[in-house]
Write a protein that holds these residues in place. Structure first.
Motif, mmCIF file in Angstrom:
data_model
loop_
_atom_site.group_PDB
_atom_site.id
_atom_site.type_symbol
_atom_site.label_atom_id
_atom_site.label_comp_id
_atom_site.label_asym_id
_atom_site.label_seq_id
_atom_site.Cartn_x
_atom_site.Cartn_y
_atom_site.Cartn_z
ATOM 1 N N MET A 1 3.090 -8.294 11.590
ATOM 2 C CA MET A 1 3.455 -7.186 10.707
ATOM 3 C C MET A 1 4.893 -6.796 11.059
ATOM 4 O O MET A 1 5.556 -7.489 11.822
ATOM 5 C CB MET A 1 2.495 -6.002 10.931
ATOM 6 C CG MET A 1 1.055 -6.445 10.802
ATOM 7 S SD MET A 1 -0.260 -5.335 11.390
ATOM 8 C CE MET A 1 0.247 -3.714 10.925
ATOM 9 N N THR A 2 5.370 -5.687 10.497
ATOM 10 C CA THR A 2 6.783 -5.334 10.696
ATOM 11 C C THR A 2 7.227 -5.421 12.156
ATOM 12 O O THR A 2 8.243 -6.030 12.463
ATOM 13 C CB THR A 2 7.054 -3.917 10.132
ATOM 14 O OG1 THR A 2 6.955 -3.980 8.709
ATOM 15 C CG2 THR A 2 8.449 -3.434 10.523
ATOM 16 N N MET B 1 -7.382 -14.084 10.378
ATOM 17 C CA MET B 1 -6.433 -12.973 10.322
ATOM 18 C C MET B 1 -6.625 -12.103 11.552
ATOM 19 O O MET B 1 -7.749 -11.986 12.052
ATOM 20 C CB MET B 1 -6.704 -12.148 9.056
ATOM 21 C CG MET B 1 -5.783 -10.955 8.870
ATOM 22 S SD MET B 1 -6.331 -9.443 9.680
ATOM 23 C CE MET B 1 -6.406 -8.359 8.266
ATOM 24 N N ARG C 1 2.332 -10.361 7.132
ATOM 25 C CA ARG C 1 2.060 -9.243 6.215
ATOM 26 C C ARG C 1 3.033 -8.121 6.556
ATOM 27 O O ARG C 1 2.860 -7.435 7.565
ATOM 28 C CB ARG C 1 0.618 -8.758 6.403
ATOM 29 C CG ARG C 1 -0.442 -9.863 6.373
ATOM 30 C CD ARG C 1 -1.832 -9.293 6.649
ATOM 31 N NE ARG C 1 -1.858 -8.484 7.858
ATOM 32 C CZ ARG C 1 -2.182 -8.965 9.073
ATOM 33 N NH1 ARG C 1 -2.531 -10.214 9.244
ATOM 34 N NH2 ARG C 1 -2.157 -8.157 10.124
ATOM 35 N N VAL C 2 4.050 -7.972 5.729
ATOM 36 C CA VAL C 2 5.131 -7.044 6.085
ATOM 37 C C VAL C 2 5.283 -5.945 5.040
ATOM 38 O O VAL C 2 5.498 -6.237 3.857
ATOM 39 C CB VAL C 2 6.460 -7.813 6.246
ATOM 40 C CG1 VAL C 2 7.593 -6.851 6.599
ATOM 41 C CG2 VAL C 2 6.330 -8.898 7.313
ATOM 42 N N GLY C 3 5.145 -4.702 5.475
ATOM 43 C CA GLY C 3 5.299 -3.567 4.569
ATOM 44 C C GLY C 3 6.561 -2.765 4.845
ATOM 45 O O GLY C 3 7.527 -2.787 4.084
ATOM 46 N N THR C 4 6.548 -2.068 5.975
ATOM 47 C CA THR C 4 7.620 -1.126 6.294
ATOM 48 C C THR C 4 9.018 -1.745 6.254
ATOM 49 O O THR C 4 9.951 -1.129 5.734
ATOM 50 C CB THR C 4 7.350 -0.516 7.693
ATOM 51 O OG1 THR C 4 6.016 -0.015 7.715
ATOM 52 C CG2 THR C 4 8.314 0.615 8.001
ATOM 53 N N ASN D 1 -4.480 -2.768 1.076
ATOM 54 C CA ASN D 1 -5.629 -2.634 1.975
ATOM 55 C C ASN D 1 -6.761 -1.810 1.377
ATOM 56 O O ASN D 1 -7.792 -1.647 2.008
ATOM 57 C CB ASN D 1 -5.219 -2.121 3.355
ATOM 58 C CG ASN D 1 -4.756 -0.693 3.327
ATOM 59 O OD1 ASN D 1 -4.344 -0.199 2.279
ATOM 60 N ND2 ASN D 1 -4.826 -0.023 4.458
ATOM 61 N N ILE E 1 -6.114 -7.073 2.251
ATOM 62 C CA ILE E 1 -5.892 -7.233 3.697
ATOM 63 C C ILE E 1 -6.630 -6.194 4.526
ATOM 64 O O ILE E 1 -6.703 -6.309 5.737
ATOM 65 C CB ILE E 1 -4.381 -7.187 4.034
ATOM 66 C CG1 ILE E 1 -3.763 -5.858 3.591
ATOM 67 C CG2 ILE E 1 -3.650 -8.356 3.380
ATOM 68 C CD1 ILE E 1 -2.319 -5.680 4.040
ATOM 69 N N LYS F 1 0.837 -1.207 0.000
ATOM 70 C CA LYS F 1 0.000 0.000 0.000
ATOM 71 C C LYS F 1 0.875 1.261 0.000
ATOM 72 O O LYS F 1 1.896 1.308 0.696
ATOM 73 C CB LYS F 1 -0.937 -0.006 1.201
ATOM 74 C CG LYS F 1 -0.247 0.048 2.541
ATOM 75 C CD LYS F 1 -1.246 -0.171 3.688
ATOM 76 C CE LYS F 1 -0.555 -0.028 5.026
ATOM 77 N NZ LYS F 1 -1.198 -0.810 6.080
HETATM 78 C C1 LIG Z 1 -0.284 -1.818 6.472
HETATM 79 C C2 LIG Z 1 -0.689 -3.164 6.915
HETATM 80 C C3 LIG Z 1 0.281 -4.154 7.210
HETATM 81 C C4 LIG Z 1 1.771 -3.921 7.136
HETATM 82 O O1 LIG Z 1 2.209 -3.078 8.148
HETATM 83 P P1 LIG Z 1 3.771 -2.776 8.367
HETATM 84 O O2 LIG Z 1 3.833 -2.306 9.758
HETATM 85 O O3 LIG Z 1 4.141 -1.722 7.381
HETATM 86 O O4 LIG Z 1 4.520 -4.026 8.146
HETATM 87 C C5 LIG Z 1 -0.186 -5.401 7.591
HETATM 88 N N1 LIG Z 1 -1.500 -5.682 7.675
HETATM 89 C C6 LIG Z 1 -2.447 -4.766 7.401
HETATM 90 C C7 LIG Z 1 -3.887 -5.141 7.527
HETATM 91 C C8 LIG Z 1 -2.072 -3.476 7.012
HETATM 92 O O5 LIG Z 1 -3.027 -2.566 6.740
#
Ligand SMILES: *Cc1c(COP(=O)(O)O)cnc(C)c1O
Length: 234
Positions: free
Chosen positions: A202-203, A159, A218-221, A56, A76, A35
């Motif tokens: 997550m991160t 989830m 689910r890893v973004g940052t 998302n 997600i 995202k």
């Molecule tokens: C943004 C998001 C993530 C990832 O978050 P980070 O802290 O960046 O890893 C995971 N799950 C959902 C539902 C999110 O909206």
């Protein structure tokens, strides 16, 4: 640091956490959360071996869909009923189902496309008012109702988004509770209820989540760096 280097680092941490819980790193699916990141960045991640990405917002999926290399898309975030039709043939898994109303709309649209949609039930065992998801008690009811009334939906797991904790150790219990519900269903598979995914971590908390049994993070940052939310205010 490059996206590729970040992915390698996240994989190392994932593999180590999986081993601590008696599993292999490959047992834990890494979904890169894209995202607010561009198709170019996403393609870089795909070139580095990412097979699954998570968004998302429906609109972001539609904006990027044709500019991203072949990959599995996960929804997600919270999904509004009136937007199901736009993504029903684009995503492989919807992580955020928390009402029968939404499941019925997914069922209807899936039937129109001749497909069976895989979903996860979003649980919110901390019962935080600000977040979406059903309570652990409501989860059983919702799962039973969807299994009975939505033939074109298959419930693949759960989830959760853990409450933020300075120290991820403080939310271990939270993950453990969700894992318990997961295990009850994973033991008894049917056509409609076929649990294979426990999407948590997550991160800032994925290592603890894996130690507590997550098999999808689910890893973004940690992969793409911090998101610039200002670009959202269009
Ligand atoms: C943004 C998001 C993530 C990832 O978050 P980070 O802290 O960046 O890893 C995971 N799950 C959902 C539902 C999110 O909206």
């Amino acid at each position: 640091m490059s996206i590729k280097t970040n992915i390698q680092y996240v994989r190392q941490l994932r593999d180590a956490a999986a081993e601590r819980s008696g599993r292999k790193g490959s047992d834990v699916l890494l979904v890169a959360v894209t995202k607010l990141h561009s198709p170019e960045e996403i393609n870089e991640a795909i070139d580095a071996g990412i097979t699954d990405i998570g968004e998302n917002k429906v609109q972001e999926i539609l904006d990027k869909y044709d500019r991203v290399k072949p990959v599995r898309w996960h929804l997600i975030g919270h999904l509004q009923t009136n937007k199901v039709k736009y993504i029903i043939d684009k995503v492989c898994l919807i992580h955020s189902v928390d009402s029968l109303h939404l499941a019925k709309e997914i069922d209807k649209r899936a039937a129109q496309h001749g497909l069976v949609m895989d979903i996860l039930i979003q649980v919110n065992s901390a019962e935080e008012e600000s977040k979406f998801g059903v309570t652990t008690r409501e989860a059983d009811q919702l799962i039973a109702a969807i299994a009975e009334q939505c033939p074109n939906v298959r419930i693949r797991g759960l989830m959760c988004i853990a409450p933020f904790a300075e120290n991820p150790d403080d939310i271990r219990q939270y993950f453990a509770e969700v894992k318990q519900i997961y295990d009850n269903y994973a033991a008894e598979k049917t056509d409609r209820i076929d649990f294979s995914y426990l999407s948590m971590g997550m991160t800032h908390d994925f290592e603890v989540a894996i130690e507590e049994g997550s098999n999808l993070i689910r890893v973004g940052t940690a992969i793409f760096g911090y998101r610039d939310y200002r670009s959202e205010e269009k």
